[in-house]
Design a protein around this motif. Structure first.
Motif, PDB file in Angstrom:
ATOM      1  N   GLU A 163       5.054   5.063  -3.095  1.00  0.00           N
ATOM      2  CA  GLU A 163       4.048   4.006  -3.221  1.00  0.00           C
ATOM      3  C   GLU A 163       2.727   4.502  -2.608  1.00  0.00           C
ATOM      4  O   GLU A 163       2.703   4.911  -1.451  1.00  0.00           O
ATOM      5  CB  GLU A 163       4.516   2.740  -2.497  1.00  0.00           C
ATOM      6  CG  GLU A 163       3.473   1.672  -2.273  1.00  0.00           C
ATOM      7  CD  GLU A 163       2.823   1.174  -3.544  1.00  0.00           C
ATOM      8  OE1 GLU A 163       1.584   1.092  -3.587  1.00  0.00           O
ATOM      9  OE2 GLU A 163       3.568   0.884  -4.509  1.00  0.00           O
TER      10      GLU A 163
ATOM     11  N   ARG B 296      -0.133   2.828  -1.843  1.00  0.00           N
ATOM     12  CA  ARG B 296      -0.847   1.934  -0.922  1.00  0.00           C
ATOM     13  C   ARG B 296      -0.172   1.953   0.449  1.00  0.00           C
ATOM     14  O   ARG B 296       1.012   1.596   0.565  1.00  0.00           O
ATOM     15  CB  ARG B 296      -0.876   0.519  -1.488  1.00  0.00           C
ATOM     16  CG  ARG B 296      -1.683   0.384  -2.772  1.00  0.00           C
ATOM     17  CD  ARG B 296      -1.480  -0.965  -3.430  1.00  0.00           C
ATOM     18  NE  ARG B 296      -0.095  -1.120  -3.876  1.00  0.00           N
ATOM     19  CZ  ARG B 296       0.389  -2.230  -4.428  1.00  0.00           C
ATOM     20  NH1 ARG B 296      -0.399  -3.280  -4.587  1.00  0.00           N
ATOM     21  NH2 ARG B 296       1.651  -2.288  -4.802  1.00  0.00           N
TER      22      ARG B 296
ATOM     23  N   LYS C  39      -0.242   0.225   3.400  1.00  0.00           N
ATOM     24  CA  LYS C  39       0.334  -0.957   4.035  1.00  0.00           C
ATOM     25  C   LYS C  39       1.541  -1.466   3.242  1.00  0.00           C
ATOM     26  O   LYS C  39       2.561  -1.858   3.829  1.00  0.00           O
ATOM     27  CB  LYS C  39      -0.722  -2.047   4.178  1.00  0.00           C
ATOM     28  CG  LYS C  39      -1.846  -1.689   5.136  1.00  0.00           C
ATOM     29  CD  LYS C  39      -2.892  -2.797   5.209  1.00  0.00           C
ATOM     30  CE  LYS C  39      -4.026  -2.417   6.144  1.00  0.00           C
ATOM     31  NZ  LYS C  39      -5.088  -3.457   6.186  1.00  0.00           N
ATOM     32  N   THR C  40       1.411  -1.461   1.932  1.00  0.00           N
ATOM     33  CA  THR C  40       2.534  -1.867   1.081  1.00  0.00           C
ATOM     34  C   THR C  40       3.710  -0.920   1.269  1.00  0.00           C
ATOM     35  O   THR C  40       4.865  -1.344   1.363  1.00  0.00           O
ATOM     36  CB  THR C  40       2.100  -1.889  -0.396  1.00  0.00           C
ATOM     37  OG1 THR C  40       1.044  -2.844  -0.566  1.00  0.00           O
ATOM     38  CG2 THR C  40       3.263  -2.245  -1.311  1.00  0.00           C
ATOM     39  N   ARG C  41       3.411   0.374   1.342  1.00  0.00           N
ATOM     40  CA  ARG C  41       4.454   1.382   1.519  1.00  0.00           C
ATOM     41  C   ARG C  41       5.193   1.186   2.836  1.00  0.00           C
ATOM     42  O   ARG C  41       6.422   1.212   2.896  1.00  0.00           O
ATOM     43  CB  ARG C  41       3.823   2.773   1.456  1.00  0.00           C
ATOM     44  CG  ARG C  41       4.791   3.924   1.577  1.00  0.00           C
ATOM     45  CD  ARG C  41       4.095   5.261   1.341  1.00  0.00           C
ATOM     46  NE  ARG C  41       3.059   5.537   2.323  1.00  0.00           N
ATOM     47  CZ  ARG C  41       1.762   5.727   2.022  1.00  0.00           C
ATOM     48  NH1 ARG C  41       1.348   5.657   0.766  1.00  0.00           N
ATOM     49  NH2 ARG C  41       0.892   5.991   2.976  1.00  0.00           N
TER      50      ARG C  41
ATOM     51  N   ASN D 206       4.094   9.203  -0.798  1.00  0.00           N
ATOM     52  CA  ASN D 206       2.851   8.624  -1.301  1.00  0.00           C
ATOM     53  C   ASN D 206       2.832   8.596  -2.823  1.00  0.00           C
ATOM     54  O   ASN D 206       2.315   7.658  -3.431  1.00  0.00           O
ATOM     55  CB  ASN D 206       1.670   9.434  -0.760  1.00  0.00           C
ATOM     56  CG  ASN D 206       0.336   8.855  -1.157  1.00  0.00           C
ATOM     57  OD1 ASN D 206       0.226   7.663  -1.396  1.00  0.00           O
ATOM     58  ND2 ASN D 206      -0.677   9.695  -1.246  1.00  0.00           N
TER      59      ASN D 206
ATOM     60  N   ASP E  62      -3.774  -4.986  -0.237  1.00  0.00           N
ATOM     61  CA  ASP E  62      -2.755  -4.115   0.349  1.00  0.00           C
ATOM     62  C   ASP E  62      -2.513  -4.604   1.763  1.00  0.00           C
ATOM     63  O   ASP E  62      -3.375  -4.497   2.632  1.00  0.00           O
ATOM     64  CB  ASP E  62      -3.248  -2.667   0.366  1.00  0.00           C
ATOM     65  CG  ASP E  62      -2.230  -1.718   0.986  1.00  0.00           C
ATOM     66  OD1 ASP E  62      -1.027  -2.049   0.958  1.00  0.00           O
ATOM     67  OD2 ASP E  62      -2.645  -0.665   1.505  1.00  0.00           O
TER      68      ASP E  62
END
Length: 471
Positions: free
Chosen positions: A70, A72, A74-76, A92, A308
């Motif tokens: 992922e 992004r 913060k999303t990750r 990433n 995000d």
């Protein structure tokens, strides 16, 4: 983020926890020989990736997320934390994850997991599917297969060559409602299915969010809206009317409302909702759609998709002031249809009509009428009523909604896919990649009809499509 070259030791440490297959012949469809959870790789941790992965949190004995990709940050991080994913298997990009998989296959002789869930943007589906199919992963791909017909044909060929389990995000098939309705159709108690009338009310602010301001607004960057929004509607029509197959299709539609010509005069020259004098009266106000719900504690869709990280008032306000979701819907560069009708004829003589319409209060709560020789079914995705002409009886069915998106269809699909992988049986999914392709071909044929203003022969359309593709 871990470098691929530094992760090998931890791959070795973690790989014994999820090694259900004999990888000496990774392309074969091999049933799991253990009772451990099916292991999953999530490519794309946005809304759809989260929906499918939630099953691993609800049913940890059934499946487990062991690796993610992922972009992004913060999303990750929040996704990895929620699923306790080892940091060496948090990437990433999908390319880095794929390389890590290649390295562990080479050095350890095992894949990182049993299956991959592809939940990236539509135009990326093919390259991700080809890469992981070649490594022998079973695949659940979010709809659609791809954004052009050539790629769909290539995906079918790759899946067949790999001999893997393949699931498609046609979630309508897997909700308790649809399964119960399909059971009545298949029972034959109402006689021959002659005609289906099916409507998808997209929802006025849903359409504005996704197809005017959002990722699916421009065909050049995504695909036409009949494909991105409604390919699973065409699929379930094909499902109900099988073994008949589509023979002819015609379609009409256009972008009617979300254009500059429709802009209210009171909005003047404003191009963003925060600068608009008409904003309070506009149903498509970004403040109404995103900010007001968040200020009342609703941080779920659609607000959760435009930032995000945490969708709080500060982050949402910034996104609306500076990002695409704060634009006036009459000043966007969208070009996909906001209304479309499709007429279908099937090989068994049955007919069906489908309508996709943006301007509705209902949000994706399909309305369907199925007409049989000896009865009818009328449903709304929550309940359906069966009338038997032979007996004169009418019965209302209220299937249990298990929660989750699409009336439980999201959960139903991932549960079924996990079981198919666990048992090594494609048949558990009730479809295969060729049947998935067939319904996609019907959608492409319908769009061809809309553009060219003619009835399209589905058999000839497929024949010509296959002739053009080099696989």
């Amino acid at each position: 983020m871990p470098l691929v070259s530094n992760a090998k030791n931890l791959w070795r440490k973690s790989i014994h926890l999820h090694d259900p297959f004999n990888n000496h012949n990774m392309g074969q469809d091999v049933a799991a020989r253990h009772t451990d959870p099916v292991t999953l790789v999530i490519i794309g941790c946005g809304q759809r990736g989260k929906k499918y992965a939630a099953y691993a949190l609800d049913e940890p004995t059934k499946c487990k997320v062991v690796a993610i990709a992922e972009p992004r940050p913060k999303t990750r991080k929040s996704f990895a934390d929620a699923h306790h994913v080892d940091q060496t298997l948090v990437f990433n990009t999908w390319q880095d994850l794929h390389q890590a998989s290649a390295d562990t296959i080479k050095t350890v002789g095992k894949r990182l997991a049993d299956a991959v869930i592809i939940a990236v943007q539509d135009h990326m589906h093919l390259e991700v599917a080809l890469a992981f199919a070649e490594q022998g992963y079973h695949i659940l791909c979010e709809k659609p297969m791809s954004t052009n017909l050539d790629d769909c044909l290539k995906m079918e060929a790759a899946v067949k060559k790999a001999g893997i389990i393949f699931g498609m995000g046609h979630v309508l098939r897997y909700s308790p409602y649809s399964k119960a309705l399909t059971e009545v159709v298949r029972s034959g108690t109402l006689g021959q299915l002659i005609n289906v009338v099916h409507i998808e009310p997209v929802g006025y602010y849903h359409f504005a969010h996704s197809y005017v301001r959002g990722n699916w607004a421009r065909e050049e960057e995504s695909c036409f809206s009949l494909m991105t929004k409604s390919c699973h509607d065409i699929d379930i029509l094909c499902h109900w009317l099988s073994p008949g197959t589509p023979t002819r299709v015609s379609s009409f539609g256009s972008l009617q409302h979300f254009r500059k010509i429709s802009k209210p005069p009171a909005a003047g020259s404003a191009t963003r909702c925060f600068d608009c004098a008409h904003e309070k009266e506009c149903p498509y106000s970004a403040r109404k759609i995103y900010l007001d719900p968040v200020s009342q504690g609703n941080t779920h869709w659609p607000a959760s998709t435009i930032v995000d990280g945490v969708p709080d008032i500060e982050n949402i306000t910034s996104a609306l002031k500076h990002g695409p979701y704060g634009r006036c819907v009459y000043e966007c560069d969208n070009d996909v249809c906001d209304n479309q009708v499709v007429n279908l004829e099937f090989s068994n003589g049955a007919t069906a009509t489908f309508t996709m319409i943006a301007h509705t209060s209902l949000i994706c709560e399909r309305q369907t009428r199925l007409h049989f020789s000896h009865g009818e079914i009328v449903g709304d995705m929550n309940t359906f009523t069966v009338t038997n002409f032979r007996t004169g009886q009418t019965k209302k069915h209220v299937p249990k909604n298990e929660g989750g998106g699409h009336g439980g269809g999201d959960t139903g699909l991932i549960r079924t896919f996990v079981e198919a992988v666990r048992t090594g049986r494609q048949s558990v999914l009730g479809t295969d990649v060729s049947q998935v392709l067939k319904s996609h071909l019907t959608v492409f044929a319908a769009e061809s009809s809309r553009r060219e203003g003619k009835v399209v022969d589905c058999f000839e359309f497929e024949k010509e499509a296959r002739k053009k593709v080099i696989i």
